[in-house]
Design an enzyme around this catalytic site. Sequence first.
Site, short mmCIF file in Angstrom:
data_model
loop_
_atom_site.label_atom_id
_atom_site.label_comp_id
_atom_site.label_asym_id
_atom_site.label_seq_id
_atom_site.Cartn_x
_atom_site.Cartn_y
_atom_site.Cartn_z
N LYS A 44 -68.99 19.79 2.02
CA LYS A 44 -68.99 21.26 2.04
C LYS A 44 -67.97 21.81 3.04
O LYS A 44 -67.82 23.01 3.16
CB LYS A 44 -70.38 21.79 2.42
CG LYS A 44 -71.45 21.50 1.40
CD LYS A 44 -72.75 22.23 1.75
CE LYS A 44 -73.50 21.61 2.89
NZ LYS A 44 -74.81 22.25 3.15
N LYS A 46 -68.26 21.40 6.29
CA LYS A 46 -69.02 21.77 7.48
C LYS A 46 -69.26 20.53 8.34
O LYS A 46 -69.26 19.41 7.85
CB LYS A 46 -70.40 22.34 7.10
CG LYS A 46 -70.36 23.64 6.35
CD LYS A 46 -71.73 24.08 5.88
CE LYS A 46 -72.64 24.43 7.02
NZ LYS A 46 -73.94 24.97 6.56
#
Length: 132
Positions: A44, A46
């Site tokens: 993602k 992240k």
Amino acid sequence: MKKVITYGTFDLLHKGHIRLLKRAKALGDHLTVCVSTDEFNALKGKRAYTSFEDRRYILEAVRYVDEVIPENNWDQKIGDVVDNDIDIFVMGDDWKGKFDFLKDYCKVVYLPRTEGISSTKIKTDLGMKSTN
């Protein structure tokens, strides 16, 4: 027994997380929390400050949480709902509408976020994340 599930990274656990978990648990008898793994966060784009194992350990100690399972990919939600006999799927209202496809399998509830707090804000305040 009414079963509830919610998803998240739950990094730098704070009041907003606890309020979400408390309100989600109040909707049923059993709360399952699906926590994004470090590998999924990387996909993602992240990066959590706290490792998956530590986030899982912390969440298992929260009195509102009955079970913690890993979130490995975006597409596992239908399987999680079906396999765990989930009655209610809960997310923060910043995701409103994004998980309506689950309405074919369970009730979908979007809860209001706690104002003024987020893991991103904490990281920014601590100089761990750029504001750009």
